[in-house]
Motif scaffolding. Structure first.
Motif, PDB file in Angstrom:
ATOM      1  N   TYR A 174      65.971  38.852 -22.152  1.00  0.00           N
ATOM      2  CA  TYR A 174      65.668  38.349 -23.806  1.00  0.00           C
ATOM      3  C   TYR A 174      64.508  38.581 -24.174  1.00  0.00           C
ATOM      4  O   TYR A 174      64.452  38.804 -25.376  1.00  0.00           O
ATOM      5  N   PHE A 175      63.414  38.378 -23.578  1.00  0.00           N
ATOM      6  CA  PHE A 175      62.157  38.768 -24.004  1.00  0.00           C
ATOM      7  C   PHE A 175      61.586  40.011 -23.547  1.00  0.00           C
ATOM      8  O   PHE A 175      61.768  40.335 -22.203  1.00  0.00           O
ATOM      9  N   LEU A 176      61.309  40.933 -24.457  1.00  0.00           N
ATOM     10  CA  LEU A 176      60.941  42.375 -24.113  1.00  0.00           C
ATOM     11  C   LEU A 176      59.485  42.715 -24.484  1.00  0.00           C
ATOM     12  O   LEU A 176      59.010  42.212 -25.502  1.00  0.00           O
ATOM     13  N   SER A 177      58.812  43.624 -23.945  1.00  0.00           N
ATOM     14  CA  SER A 177      57.616  44.226 -24.033  1.00  0.00           C
ATOM     15  C   SER A 177      57.749  44.880 -25.452  1.00  0.00           C
ATOM     16  O   SER A 177      58.902  45.245 -25.756  1.00  0.00           O
ATOM     17  N   TYR A 178      56.780  45.509 -26.027  1.00  0.00           N
ATOM     18  CA  TYR A 178      56.795  46.565 -27.416  1.00  0.00           C
ATOM     19  C   TYR A 178      57.638  47.731 -26.783  1.00  0.00           C
ATOM     20  O   TYR A 178      57.939  48.311 -27.933  1.00  0.00           O
ATOM     21  N   LEU A 179      57.653  48.093 -25.652  1.00  0.00           N
ATOM     22  CA  LEU A 179      58.364  49.332 -25.191  1.00  0.00           C
ATOM     23  C   LEU A 179      59.938  49.108 -24.809  1.00  0.00           C
ATOM     24  O   LEU A 179      60.257  50.022 -24.455  1.00  0.00           O
ATOM     25  N   GLY A 180      60.172  47.813 -24.829  1.00  0.00           N
ATOM     26  CA  GLY A 180      61.467  47.439 -24.357  1.00  0.00           C
ATOM     27  C   GLY A 180      61.869  47.170 -23.114  1.00  0.00           C
ATOM     28  O   GLY A 180      63.152  47.431 -22.713  1.00  0.00           O
ATOM     29  N   THR A 181      60.793  46.973 -22.299  1.00  0.00           N
ATOM     30  CA  THR A 181      60.979  46.752 -20.797  1.00  0.00           C
ATOM     31  C   THR A 181      60.746  45.324 -20.512  1.00  0.00           C
ATOM     32  O   THR A 181      60.462  44.472 -21.557  1.00  0.00           O
ATOM     33  N   SER A 182      61.174  44.793 -19.385  1.00  0.00           N
ATOM     34  CA  SER A 182      61.013  43.477 -19.201  1.00  0.00           C
ATOM     35  C   SER A 182      59.404  42.931 -19.125  1.00  0.00           C
ATOM     36  O   SER A 182      58.670  43.862 -18.845  1.00  0.00           O
ATOM     37  N   LEU A 183      59.165  41.643 -19.260  1.00  0.00           N
ATOM     38  CA  LEU A 183      57.727  41.252 -19.201  1.00  0.00           C
ATOM     39  C   LEU A 183      57.626  40.716 -17.617  1.00  0.00           C
ATOM     40  O   LEU A 183      58.245  40.448 -16.827  1.00  0.00           O
ATOM     41  N   SER A 184      56.210  41.089 -17.420  1.00  0.00           N
ATOM     42  CA  SER A 184      55.589  40.638 -15.957  1.00  0.00           C
ATOM     43  C   SER A 184      55.223  39.326 -16.288  1.00  0.00           C
ATOM     44  O   SER A 184      54.833  38.755 -17.459  1.00  0.00           O
ATOM     45  N   HIS A 185      54.848  38.551 -15.089  1.00  0.00           N
ATOM     46  CA  HIS A 185      54.500  37.372 -15.146  1.00  0.00           C
ATOM     47  C   HIS A 185      52.889  37.350 -15.766  1.00  0.00           C
ATOM     48  O   HIS A 185      52.527  36.334 -16.372  1.00  0.00           O
ATOM     49  N   VAL A 186      52.092  38.434 -15.342  1.00  0.00           N
ATOM     50  CA  VAL A 186      50.744  38.502 -16.056  1.00  0.00           C
ATOM     51  C   VAL A 186      50.865  38.514 -17.589  1.00  0.00           C
ATOM     52  O   VAL A 186      50.140  37.967 -18.328  1.00  0.00           O
TER      53      VAL A 186
END
Length: 305
Positions: free
Chosen positions: A208-220
Motif C-alpha cells: 500500500y505504501f510505496l517508495s518513489y520508485l514503486g518498490t516496497s518501503l524498508s523499516h529504515v
C-alpha cells in the motif's frame, strides 16, 4: 535422540505454522548458540541428556558475556517454546525450562506523544505531492490504528478496505483494525495522488505504501519519515519512533473510555494482555485524574439527575 535433528524438525514445524522469516532467523541463531554450548561446554548432543543444570549454565554464561536482560528474556522464551514442543511431541515428559528462571526486567515508564505533538507531526506533511501525502498518511495511520512498523511497511493494497484494514502481525497472525472518517479523508487523497504519480510508471510492489520508485518501503525508510516528522514538528523530550505511536494509540484509546483493555489488546495484536498492560504505565498523574473523574460514581450520578 540427536538434539540437532530434533531442533531442525522443530524449525520445519515453525515454517509449516507460518512463522515470519525474521522470527525463523532469530530462532535459528538462538538454537545454534544453545547447541554449540551444550556440545562444546557440556558434552551434550542428545535431547534426553539435557539437564536443568545444563540450561541454567547456558544462561549464566550469557549473563557473564554481558547480554542484556531483555535479550536473555527473549532467548529464554525461544528455548522454552522449543521444549514445550518437545513435550507436545512426547519426546520429553516435561519442559525443563520451567525450572530455569527468566531475568526480571526493570519497569520502565514509557513516555509517549501528546495529542498536540501528533497533530503537529501529521500536519508537518502537506498534500502537495505523492511523497508528502504518503508520509502524512503513514503517520496518521500509525497514530489512529496503532500499527507496528513492520505492519505499515508490509501492508498490502488489497487489505485496505473501505472502513477496515486486514493486518498480518507477528507470526503472521491476522487481525482487523478500523479506519476512522478522519483517517479515511487522508487515505482518499493519498490514493488519488498515488494513482496519478504512478500512472505512467511500472509499480514493482503490491504494498500500500510505496517508495518513489514503486518498490516496497524498508523499516529504515519508515523510521526516517518518522524522524523527519519529529524534526519538522520540533518534538523534544520523547523518543520519536514508529513504536511510540503504538504507545500513543494505546493511551488515547484507554483515556477515552471507549475501549477496555481486552479489546485494545486485540486491536494491537498482542498475544498476552500483560504486554498491553505495560502501556498503562505511560499514563501521567493528570491523565489518571481525568480517568478517575470520568469514572467517578458520584460524578455520573450528577449527570443523570
Amino acid at each position: 535422540m540427536e538434539l540437532e535433528s530434533v531442533v531442525e524438525e522443530y524449525l520445519y514445524h515453525c515454517i509449516a505454522k507460518g512463522f515470519t522469516p525474521k522470527t525463523l532467523k532469530n530462532k535459528r541463531q538462538d538454537y545454534k548458540q544453545l547447541l554449540q554450548f551444550l556440545k562444546n561446554k557440556r558434552a551434550v548432543t542428545e535431547l534426553e541428556s539435557v539437564t536443568v543444570h545444563d540450561l541454567k549454565s547456558f544462561f549464566r554464561e550469557k549473563q557473564k558475556d554481558g547480554l542484556q536482560a531483555t535479550s536473555i528474556q527473549s532467548l529464554h522464551k525461544m528455548i522454552k517454546a522449543f521444549f514445550n514442543w518437545c513435550v507436545s511431541e512426547e519426546y520429553l515428559k516435561e519442559n525443563l525450562m520451567k525450572f530455569v528462571e527468566s531475568p526480571k526486567l526493570p519497569k520502565k515508564i514509557l513516555k509517549t506523544f501528546t495529542v498536540q505533538q501528533v497533530q503537529s507531526m501529521i500536519n508537518a506533511f502537506s498534500f502537495k505531492d505523492y511523497l508528502e501525502v504518503r508520509n502524512k498518511a503513514m503517520i496518521a495511520m500509525m497514530a489512529d490504528c496503532g500499527l507496528r512498523a513492520m505492519e505499515i511497511t508490509g501492508l498490502k493494497s488489497v487489505n485496505v478496505k473501505e472502513t477496515t484494514i486486514l493486518v498480518y502481525g507477528k507470526g503472521n497472525k491476522e487481525r482487523i483494525v478500523f479506519i476512522s472518517p478522519v483517517l479515511k479523508k487522508i487515505l482518499i487523497r493519498y490514493d488519488r495522488l498515488k494513482k496519478e504519480y504512478f500512472k505512467d510508471e511500472i509499480v514493482k510492489s503490491d504494498n500500500y505504501f510505496l517508495s518513489y520508485l514503486g518498490t516496497s518501503l524498508s523499516h529504515v525508510a519508515l523510521y526516517n519519515v518518522v524522524l523527519e516528522a519529529g524534526k519538522r514538528a520540533g518534538i523534544e523530550g520523547v523518543r520519536v519512533s514508529p513504536h511510540t505511536f503504538r504507545h500513543f494509540y494505546s493511551i488515547q484509546s484507554l483515556m477515552t473510555g471507549k475501549l477496555d483493555i481486552y479489546s485494545l489488546s486485540r486491536l494491537l495484536g498482542h498475544g498476552d494482555i500483560g504486554i498491553t498492560q505495560r502501556y498503562l504505565q505511560s499514563l501521567t498523574d493528570e491523565q489518571l485524574l481525568d480517568k478517575a473523574i470520568a469514572s467517578s460514581p458520584l460524578m455520573n450520578f450528577s449527570k443523570k439527575s
